[in-house]
Write a protein that holds these residues in place. Structure first.
Motif, PDB file in Angstrom:
ATOM      1  N   ARG A   1       2.249   4.553  -6.725  1.00 38.24           N
ATOM      2  CA  ARG A   1       1.628   3.711  -7.749  1.00 38.24           C
ATOM      3  C   ARG A   1       0.909   2.510  -7.155  1.00 38.24           C
ATOM      4  NH1 ARG A   1       6.381   3.673 -12.448  1.00 38.24           N
ATOM      5  NH2 ARG A   1       6.411   5.935 -12.768  1.00 38.24           N
ATOM      6  N   THR A   2       0.547   2.595  -5.902  1.00 35.64           N
ATOM      7  CA  THR A   2      -0.147   1.505  -5.228  1.00 35.64           C
ATOM      8  C   THR A   2      -1.588   1.423  -5.727  1.00 35.64           C
ATOM      9  OG1 THR A   2      -0.903   2.942  -3.438  1.00 35.64           O
ATOM     10  CG2 THR A   2       1.276   1.897  -3.175  1.00 35.64           C
ATOM     11  N   PRO A   3      -2.268   0.290  -5.475  1.00 36.87           N
ATOM     12  CA  PRO A   3      -3.689   0.203  -5.850  1.00 36.87           C
ATOM     13  C   PRO A   3      -4.521   1.341  -5.268  1.00 36.87           C
ATOM     14  CG  PRO A   3      -2.856  -1.966  -5.305  1.00 36.87           C
ATOM     15  CD  PRO A   3      -1.757  -0.993  -4.972  1.00 36.87           C
ATOM     16  N   HIS A   4      -4.212   1.724  -4.019  1.00 34.34           N
ATOM     17  CA  HIS A   4      -4.950   2.836  -3.415  1.00 34.34           C
ATOM     18  C   HIS A   4      -4.695   4.139  -4.176  1.00 34.34           C
ATOM     19  CE1 HIS A   4      -6.825   5.394  -0.438  1.00 34.34           C
ATOM     20  NE2 HIS A   4      -5.714   6.124  -0.394  1.00 34.34           N
ATOM     21  N   ALA A   5      -3.450   4.359  -4.595  1.00 32.92           N
ATOM     22  CA  ALA A   5      -3.114   5.566  -5.359  1.00 32.92           C
ATOM     23  C   ALA A   5      -3.856   5.577  -6.691  1.00 32.92           C
ATOM     24  CB  ALA A   5      -1.612   5.649  -5.580  1.00 32.92           C
ATOM     25  N   VAL A   6      -3.972   4.407  -7.327  1.00 33.65           N
ATOM     26  CA  VAL A   6      -4.702   4.310  -8.592  1.00 33.65           C
ATOM     27  C   VAL A   6      -6.176   4.632  -8.375  1.00 33.65           C
ATOM     28  CG1 VAL A   6      -5.479   2.731 -10.395  1.00 33.65           C
ATOM     29  CG2 VAL A   6      -3.097   2.676  -9.636  1.00 33.65           C
ATOM     30  N   GLU A   7      -6.777   4.071  -7.333  1.00 36.20           N
ATOM     31  CA  GLU A   7      -8.189   4.332  -7.050  1.00 36.20           C
ATOM     32  C   GLU A   7      -8.436   5.814  -6.793  1.00 36.20           C
ATOM     33  OE1 GLU A   7      -9.023   1.771  -3.798  1.00 36.20           O
ATOM     34  OE2 GLU A   7      -8.819  -0.067  -4.989  1.00 36.20           O
ATOM     35  N   ALA A   8      -7.520   6.442  -6.048  1.00 33.33           N
ATOM     36  CA  ALA A   8      -7.664   7.870  -5.769  1.00 33.33           C
ATOM     37  C   ALA A   8      -7.519   8.689  -7.045  1.00 33.33           C
ATOM     38  CB  ALA A   8      -6.622   8.303  -4.741  1.00 33.33           C
ATOM     39  N   ALA A   9      -6.575   8.295  -7.916  1.00 36.14           N
ATOM     40  CA  ALA A   9      -6.371   9.016  -9.174  1.00 36.14           C
ATOM     41  C   ALA A   9      -7.580   8.861 -10.094  1.00 36.14           C
ATOM     42  CB  ALA A   9      -5.109   8.512  -9.860  1.00 36.14           C
ATOM     43  N   VAL A  10      -8.168   7.673 -10.141  1.00 35.53           N
ATOM     44  CA  VAL A  10      -9.370   7.455 -10.947  1.00 35.53           C
ATOM     45  C   VAL A  10     -10.525   8.301 -10.419  1.00 35.53           C
ATOM     46  CG1 VAL A  10     -11.132   5.767 -11.589  1.00 35.53           C
ATOM     47  CG2 VAL A  10      -8.715   5.154 -11.750  1.00 35.53           C
ATOM     48  N   ALA A  11     -10.645   8.387  -9.114  1.00 38.57           N
ATOM     49  CA  ALA A  11     -11.708   9.200  -8.512  1.00 38.57           C
ATOM     50  C   ALA A  11     -11.542  10.667  -8.896  1.00 38.57           C
ATOM     51  CB  ALA A  11     -11.700   9.039  -6.992  1.00 38.57           C
ATOM     52  N   ARG A  12     -10.304  11.157  -8.874  1.00 39.73           N
ATOM     53  CA  ARG A  12     -10.063  12.553  -9.261  1.00 39.73           C
ATOM     54  C   ARG A  12     -10.337  12.765 -10.750  1.00 39.73           C
ATOM     55  NH1 ARG A  12      -5.695  11.780  -5.592  1.00 39.73           N
ATOM     56  NH2 ARG A  12      -4.262  11.326  -7.323  1.00 39.73           N
ATOM     57  N   LEU A  13      -9.990  11.781 -11.567  1.00 41.66           N
ATOM     58  CA  LEU A  13     -10.275  11.869 -12.999  1.00 41.66           C
ATOM     59  C   LEU A  13     -11.780  11.955 -13.238  1.00 41.66           C
ATOM     60  CD1 LEU A  13      -9.709  11.631 -16.043  1.00 41.66           C
ATOM     61  CD2 LEU A  13      -9.503   9.152 -15.729  1.00 41.66           C
ATOM     62  N   ARG A  14     -12.536  11.108 -12.571  1.00 38.61           N
ATOM     63  CA  ARG A  14     -13.993  11.125 -12.738  1.00 38.61           C
ATOM     64  C   ARG A  14     -14.587  12.452 -12.281  1.00 38.61           C
ATOM     65  NH1 ARG A  14     -14.791   4.904 -10.613  1.00 38.61           N
ATOM     66  NH2 ARG A  14     -15.061   3.934 -12.676  1.00 38.61           N
TER      67      ARG A  14
END
Length: 240
Positions: A203-216
Motif C-alpha cells: 500500500r505504499t505510494p509506489h504501489a498506488v501509482e503502479a495500481a493506477v497505471a494498471r487501471l488506466r
C-alpha cells in the motif's frame, strides 16, 4: 490489456450471494444467464456460519454486489455472521449507498434486516423471478449508484466498471481504486487514502501509482482518473 466488451449481459461483473436452506435452485440460473457470478451460502447447516462470515467480509469490501436472503433464519445467520466478522457497519454503509443490494424474500426477512438497520429491497413473492427482477431493477434501472464523467456514466461493480453502457472487466485492485474514487464523487483522494483501499499488504505510494497505471491501461482510451499534482487522484466527474 484486457479488452472491454459490449454489455450484452445486464448483470455482467456482478457477484451475487444467495443465502438459503438449499444448495441449488432456479434463481441461480436466472441470474447467471444475465452474466452474474452466483454462489450459495446454505443455512442452517454445519459450517454455515463459517461460510457466511467470509461472504459478509466480501460484501463489506465491495467484492459482492448483492445478497439475496431467502428465509428469516438465513437473515439471522447473515446478520450474526457480519457482526462476528466486524463487517456489519461496513455492510450497512454500502447497503445505504446502494452499492450493495440486499434483497429480502418476504416481509419477515425484511423485518429482520431492518432490525439490524440494514437497507433492503423486498421481493414479495417466493418465485425466483421476483427476486431476479429486483436485482435487475437495481442494476439496470437506476438503483445502483452511478456518476456522470468525461467518459460517460460510470457504475462500479465488483468485477469491473460499466462506462457509458460498456462493461470493462478489472482486477480486484483496480476495482478497489475505482470504487474509492467513485465514492469520493470527484473529490481528490490522496495516495495514502487510495493505499488504504488497496487489498493486500502493498500500500505504499509506489504501489498506488503502479495500481493506477494498471487501471488506466485496462480502461484503454477512457480517461476516468485524473492526476492532481502533489495531491493525489480524482475521478473525472462531470461538473453539474
Amino acid at each position: 490489456m484486457t479488452p472491454a466488451r459490449t454489455l450484452d449481459s445486464t448483470l455482467a461483473g456482478c457477484a451475487i450471494v444467495i443465502a438459503d436452506e438449499c444448495s441449488t435452485g432456479d434463481l441461480d440460473v436466472l441470474l447467471s444467464s444475465r452474466g452474474a457470478t452466483v454462489r450459495r451460502a446454505v443455512v442452517p447447516s454445519p459450517g454455515a456460519a463459517h461460510g457466511l462470515g467470509p461472504a459478509a467480509i466480501h460484501a463489506a469490501r465491495g467484492e459482492v454486489d448483492a445478497v439475496i436472503i431467502v428465509s428469516v433464519s438465513a437473515a439471522g445467520s447473515w446478520v450474526d455472521a457480519a457482526d462476528r466478522a466486524d463487517a456489519l457497519e461496513s455492510v450497512r454503509r454500502r447497503a445505504a449507498s446502494g452499492r450493495l443490494l440486499l434483497v429480502s424474500v418476504g416481509a419477515g426477512v425484511a423485518d429482520r434486516l431492518r432490525d439490524a438497520e440494514l437497507r433492503t429491497a423486498v421481493s414479495e413473492h417466493e418465485h425466483p423471478t421476483s427476486s431476479a427482477d429486483r436485482v435487475i431493477e437495481h442494476f439496470v434501472r437506476g438503483g445502483a449508484p452511478s456518476l456522470p464523467t468525461d467518459a460517460g456514466l460510470v457504475e462500479v461493480r465488483s468485477g469491473g466498471v460499466v462506462v457509458d453502457g460498456v462493461f470493462v472487466p478489472l482486477s480486484r485492485s483496480a476495482v478497489a481504486l475505482i470504487d474509492a474514487l467513485a465514492t469520493a464523487g470527484g473529490r481528490v483522494i490522496s495516495r495514502a487514502e487510495l493505499g488504504a483501499a488497496l487489498p493486500g499488504p502493498q500500500r505504499t505510494p509506489h504501489a498506488v501509482e503502479a495500481a493506477v497505471a494498471r487501471l488506466r491501461e485496462a480502461l484503454g482510451q477512457r480517461v476516468l482518473v485524473h492526476t492532481v499534482v502533489k495531491r493525489g487522484y480524482r475521478l473525472a466527474v462531470t461538473e453539474t
